[in-house]
Design a protein around this motif. Structure first.
Motif, PDB file in Angstrom:
ATOM      1  N   UNK A 224       0.846  -1.192   0.000  1.00  0.00           N
ATOM      2  CA  UNK A 224       0.000   0.000   0.000  1.00  0.00           C
ATOM      3  C   UNK A 224       0.883   1.243   0.000  1.00  0.00           C
ATOM      4  N   UNK A 225       0.607   2.147  -0.941  1.00  0.00           N
ATOM      5  CA  UNK A 225       1.311   3.428  -1.010  1.00  0.00           C
ATOM      6  C   UNK A 225       0.273   4.528  -0.891  1.00  0.00           C
ATOM      7  N   UNK A 226       0.328   5.284   0.203  1.00  0.00           N
ATOM      8  CA  UNK A 226      -0.622   6.379   0.434  1.00  0.00           C
ATOM      9  C   UNK A 226       0.080   7.714   0.230  1.00  0.00           C
ATOM     10  N   UNK A 227      -0.476   8.529  -0.669  1.00  0.00           N
ATOM     11  CA  UNK A 227       0.049   9.875  -0.926  1.00  0.00           C
ATOM     12  C   UNK A 227      -0.979  10.871  -0.382  1.00  0.00           C
ATOM     13  N   UNK A 228      -0.599  11.596   0.688  1.00  0.00           N
ATOM     14  CA  UNK A 228      -1.525  12.508   1.362  1.00  0.00           C
ATOM     15  C   UNK A 228      -1.045  13.939   1.250  1.00  0.00           C
ATOM     16  N   UNK A 229      -1.983  14.869   1.168  1.00  0.00           N
ATOM     17  CA  UNK A 229      -1.641  16.284   1.146  1.00  0.00           C
ATOM     18  C   UNK A 229      -2.572  17.046   2.072  1.00  0.00           C
ATOM     19  N   UNK A 230      -2.223  18.282   2.354  1.00  0.00           N
ATOM     20  CA  UNK A 230      -3.047  19.154   3.196  1.00  0.00           C
ATOM     21  C   UNK A 230      -3.697  20.236   2.342  1.00  0.00           C
ATOM     22  N   UNK A 231      -4.136  19.845   1.145  1.00  0.00           N
ATOM     23  CA  UNK A 231      -4.712  20.802   0.195  1.00  0.00           C
ATOM     24  C   UNK A 231      -6.198  21.026   0.408  1.00  0.00           C
ATOM     25  N   UNK A 232      -6.850  21.466  -0.672  1.00  0.00           N
ATOM     26  CA  UNK A 232      -8.251  21.889  -0.570  1.00  0.00           C
ATOM     27  C   UNK A 232      -9.242  20.729  -0.549  1.00  0.00           C
ATOM     28  N   UNK A 233      -8.785  19.514  -0.838  1.00  0.00           N
ATOM     29  CA  UNK A 233      -9.650  18.356  -0.728  1.00  0.00           C
ATOM     30  C   UNK A 233     -10.589  18.155  -1.906  1.00  0.00           C
ATOM     31  N   UNK A 234     -11.281  17.006  -1.885  1.00  0.00           N
ATOM     32  CA  UNK A 234     -12.203  16.621  -2.957  1.00  0.00           C
ATOM     33  C   UNK A 234     -13.520  16.197  -2.318  1.00  0.00           C
ATOM     34  N   UNK A 235     -14.622  16.637  -2.854  1.00  0.00           N
ATOM     35  CA  UNK A 235     -15.918  16.196  -2.330  1.00  0.00           C
ATOM     36  C   UNK A 235     -16.136  14.730  -2.673  1.00  0.00           C
ATOM     37  N   UNK A 236     -16.869  14.033  -1.820  1.00  0.00           N
ATOM     38  CA  UNK A 236     -17.042  12.587  -1.976  1.00  0.00           C
ATOM     39  C   UNK A 236     -17.693  12.239  -3.318  1.00  0.00           C
ATOM     40  N   UNK A 237     -18.527  13.088  -3.834  1.00  0.00           N
ATOM     41  CA  UNK A 237     -19.200  12.806  -5.105  1.00  0.00           C
ATOM     42  C   UNK A 237     -18.247  12.803  -6.297  1.00  0.00           C
ATOM     43  N   UNK A 238     -17.023  13.330  -6.091  1.00  0.00           N
ATOM     44  CA  UNK A 238     -16.045  13.420  -7.181  1.00  0.00           C
ATOM     45  C   UNK A 238     -14.955  12.349  -7.078  1.00  0.00           C
ATOM     46  N   UNK A 239     -15.080  11.420  -6.140  1.00  0.00           N
ATOM     47  CA  UNK A 239     -14.030  10.418  -5.938  1.00  0.00           C
ATOM     48  C   UNK A 239     -13.748   9.601  -7.193  1.00  0.00           C
ATOM     49  N   UNK A 240     -14.787   9.281  -7.947  1.00  0.00           N
ATOM     50  CA  UNK A 240     -14.599   8.513  -9.180  1.00  0.00           C
ATOM     51  C   UNK A 240     -14.380   9.425 -10.386  1.00  0.00           C
ATOM     52  N   UNK A 241     -15.004  10.582 -10.362  1.00  0.00           N
ATOM     53  CA  UNK A 241     -14.926  11.500 -11.507  1.00  0.00           C
ATOM     54  C   UNK A 241     -13.513  12.000 -11.765  1.00  0.00           C
ATOM     55  N   UNK A 242     -12.693  12.138 -10.715  1.00  0.00           N
ATOM     56  CA  UNK A 242     -11.364  12.728 -10.885  1.00  0.00           C
ATOM     57  C   UNK A 242     -10.482  11.890 -11.805  1.00  0.00           C
ATOM     58  N   UNK A 243     -10.802  10.601 -12.000  1.00  0.00           N
ATOM     59  CA  UNK A 243      -9.976   9.739 -12.839  1.00  0.00           C
ATOM     60  C   UNK A 243     -10.431   9.720 -14.294  1.00  0.00           C
ATOM     61  N   UNK A 244     -11.474  10.461 -14.596  1.00  0.00           N
ATOM     62  CA  UNK A 244     -11.974  10.453 -15.969  1.00  0.00           C
ATOM     63  C   UNK A 244     -11.226  11.466 -16.825  1.00  0.00           C
ATOM     64  N   UNK A 245     -10.965  11.124 -18.092  1.00  0.00           N
ATOM     65  CA  UNK A 245     -10.262  12.057 -18.978  1.00  0.00           C
ATOM     66  C   UNK A 245     -11.031  13.367 -19.117  1.00  0.00           C
ATOM     67  N   UNK A 246     -10.317  14.472 -19.013  1.00  0.00           N
ATOM     68  CA  UNK A 246     -10.923  15.784 -19.198  1.00  0.00           C
ATOM     69  C   UNK A 246     -11.392  16.445 -17.929  1.00  0.00           C
ATOM     70  N   UNK A 247     -11.421  15.700 -16.811  1.00  0.00           N
ATOM     71  CA  UNK A 247     -11.878  16.319 -15.571  1.00  0.00           C
ATOM     72  C   UNK A 247     -10.725  17.084 -14.928  1.00  0.00           C
ATOM     73  N   UNK A 248     -10.940  18.356 -14.637  1.00  0.00           N
ATOM     74  CA  UNK A 248      -9.929  19.174 -13.979  1.00  0.00           C
ATOM     75  C   UNK A 248     -10.595  20.337 -13.271  1.00  0.00           C
ATOM     76  N   UNK A 249      -9.971  20.791 -12.207  1.00  0.00           N
ATOM     77  CA  UNK A 249     -10.459  21.979 -11.500  1.00  0.00           C
ATOM     78  C   UNK A 249      -9.598  23.198 -11.813  1.00  0.00           C
ATOM     79  N   UNK A 250      -8.573  23.000 -12.627  1.00  0.00           N
ATOM     80  CA  UNK A 250      -7.674  24.100 -12.988  1.00  0.00           C
ATOM     81  C   UNK A 250      -8.113  24.715 -14.315  1.00  0.00           C
ATOM     82  N   UNK A 251      -7.940  26.030 -14.433  1.00  0.00           N
ATOM     83  CA  UNK A 251      -8.377  26.731 -15.632  1.00  0.00           C
ATOM     84  C   UNK A 251      -7.587  26.304 -16.862  1.00  0.00           C
TER      85      UNK A 251
END
Length: 406
Positions: free
Chosen positions: A335-362
Motif C-alpha cells: 500500500x502506497x498512500x500519498x496525502x496532502x493538506x490541500x483543498x480536498x475533494x468532495x465525496x461525489x467526485x471520488x470517481x470522476x477525478x480519474x476520468x479524462x478531461x476532468x480538472x479543477x484548474x483553468x
C-alpha cells in the motif's frame, strides 16, 4: 459546466424519459387489461345465465340459441353447488376435464364420466383467487338453493398482463447490450487515440531532446565546465525529458515489470521532485523499506509525478505532502498512500477525478489522473483510488500493488 456533470444531467434526463415510456406502456396495457377483464366478466355472466336458463326453460328453440351463445364464450369456468361439488365446466383442458371410471363392483363396465379431482381442485383454487363467483338461484327441484359460477382470465388476457413486462425486459436487455457494445467500441477508439497521440508526442520530443543533449556537451567542452552546477541541473532536466519521451513511447505496449524495492523507487523520485517546488511545501516519506513489487520505473515515476503535482496544486500557500509505504503479509499487497493538506475533494467526485478531461484548474487538460489510473491498473496490475478526502483539509490517494517478495 464540467463535461461530466453535463453528461450526468443527460443521463438523468434519458432515465426520466425511459421511465415515462415504461410507465405509459404499463398504464395503457393496464387500461386494456381492465377493459378486457370487464368484457370477460360479462361473458362469464352470460354463460352463467344461459346455464340457469337451460335448467329452467322448456323452450327448445330458445335453448338451442342459448347453447350457441354459451358455447361461443371463451372464458374458462366451473360451476359448483352450494356444497362445493363441481357440476359443470367449460374452457378447460379437454384431456383432464372428464375421465371414464369403472362402476363400483362391476369391472369392465363404464360408469358416468367424472372430472379429474386434482386438476379441477387446482383450477378451482386459481379461479377463486382471481374473481368473486357469480351466484345462480336454482329451482328447488334440483335440491340446491343456489349454484356458484367461478371463472378465470382467458389465455389472451393472461398473456396481455405479462406482455408489457416481457416487452420492457427485452428492451432493457437490448439497451444493455447496445450500451455495452457502444461503450466498448468507444473505449477501443479512445485507446487508439491515446496510443497514437502518445507515440507521436514521443516522436516529436526526440529531435529537440537530442539537440539539447548535444548543446550541453558543447557548452561543457567550450567553457571547460564539467562540474558546473547549472549545467548539471540542465543535464538532469534533459535526461528527465528523455525519460518522459520514453514513457510516451511505451504507451500501448506491455512494459517489462522488474522486482524493485518500492521505498527506494519512491524516495529517488521524491528527492528529485521536492527541489523543484516551493520550499513552503514540506515532504515526508516513511514506511517499510524492504517491500518489493514489480515496477516499470519510468512509468511508475510518471504515476508519482502526477500524484505529487496534483498535491502541490491542491495546496494553497504552505502545506505538507506525506508518502507512506506499508504492506499486508496476509494479502501479499503493498500500500502506497500519498496525502496532502490541500483543498480536498468532495465525496461525489471520488470517481470522476480519474476520468479524462476532468480538472479543477483553468489551464489543466484533465489527463494526469486518467493516465495514472491506466498505468497502475493496465500496466502494473494494481489499483488506485481516493482513500479519503475532506474539503478544506486534504486528500489521500492509495496505490495497491502486489508484493512479489511475499
Amino acid at each position: 459546466m464540467n463535461p461530466y456533470e453535463h453528461k450526468r444531467q443527460w443521463n438523468y434526463l434519458l432515465l426520466v424519459f425511459a421511465a415515462i415510456i415504461a410507465s405509459g406502456s404499463l398504464f395503457y396495457t393496464n387500461y386494456l387489461v381492465k377493459n378486457i377483464g370487464k368484457a370477460e366478466h360479462t361473458r362469464a355472466e352470460v354463460w352463467a345465465r344461459t346455464m340457469q336458463q337451460q335448467l329452467s326453460s322448456e323452450d327448445n328453440d330458445f335453448l338451442n340459441y342459448v347453447f350457441i351463445v354459451r358455447d361461443s364464450l371463451s372464458v374458462p369456468a366451473i360451476i359448483t353447488d352450494n356444497h362445493g361439488e363441481i357440476k359443470f365446466a367449460k374452457g378447460l383442458d379437454s384431456t383432464k376435464t372428464f375421465i371414464d371410471v369403472e362402476a363400483d363392483h362391476q369391472p369392465g363396465k363404464k360408469a358416468a364420466k367424472k372430472y379429474d379431482p386434482r386438476y379441477f381442485k387446482d383450477q378451482l383454487a386459481s379461479m377463486k383467487r382471481q374473481h368473486a363467483p357469480i351466484r345462480l338461484n336454482i329451482p328447488s327441484m334440483f335440491g340446491n338453493s343456489y349454484w356458484l359460477v367461478y371463472y378465470k382470465d382467458s389465455l389472451l388476457l393472461t398473456q396481455l398482463k405479462i406482455f408489457p413486462y416481457v416487452q420492457l425486459l427485452l428492451i432493457a436487455v437490448f439497451l444493455i447490450v447496445a450500451y455495452t457494445a457502444f461503450n466498448s467500441s468507444r473505449k477501443s477508439e479512445q485507446n487508439q487515440v491515446w496510443v497514437g497521440l502518445a507515440k507521436e508526442t514521443a516522436h516529436q520530443l526526440g529531435t529537440p531532446i537530442s539537440s539539447l543533449m548535444a548543446w550541453i556537451e558543447l557548452l561543457k567542452d567550450k567553457f571547460d565546465a564539467e562540474d558546473d552546477p547549472l549545467l548539471l541541473e540542465m543535464d538532469n532536466d534533459v535526461k528527465r525529458l528523455e525519460i518522459v519521451a520514453d514513457r510516451f513511447s511505451k504507451i500501448g505496449s506491455k512494459p517489462n515489470l522488474e522486482p524493485q524495492v518500492v521505498y527506494d523507487v519512491v524516495k529517488d523520485y521524491v528527492d528529485y521532485f521536492k527541489v523543484r517546488v516551493t520550499n513552503k511545501i514540506s515532504f515526508e516519506l516513511f514506511g517499510d523499506t524492504k517491500l518489493k513489487a514489480g515496477l516499470n520505473i519510468p512509468l511508475f515515476d510518471w504515476v508519482l509525478e502526477n500524484l505529487l503535482k496534483n498535491a502541490v496544486n491542491a495546496i494553497e500557500g504552505t502545506g505538507q505532502i506525506k508518502v507512506m509505504i506499508r504492506g499486508s503479509a496476509a494479502k501479499k499487497l503493498v500500500y502506497i498512500d500519498v496525502s496532502d493538506t490541500g483543498k480536498g475533494i468532495s465525496r461525489s467526485k471520488f470517481l470522476t477525478v480519474f476520468r479524462p478531461g476532468y480538472t479543477t484548474r483553468k489551464r489543466g487538460w484533465g489527463l494526469g489522473l486518467s493516465l495514472t489510473k491506466r498505468m497502475i491498473e493496465n500496466y502494473h496490475n494494481g489499483q488506485i483510488f481516493v482513500k479519503d478526502s475532506e474539503v478544506g483539509k486534504g486528500t489521500t490517494f492509495r496505490i495497491i500493488l502486489k508484493n512479489i517478495a511475499a
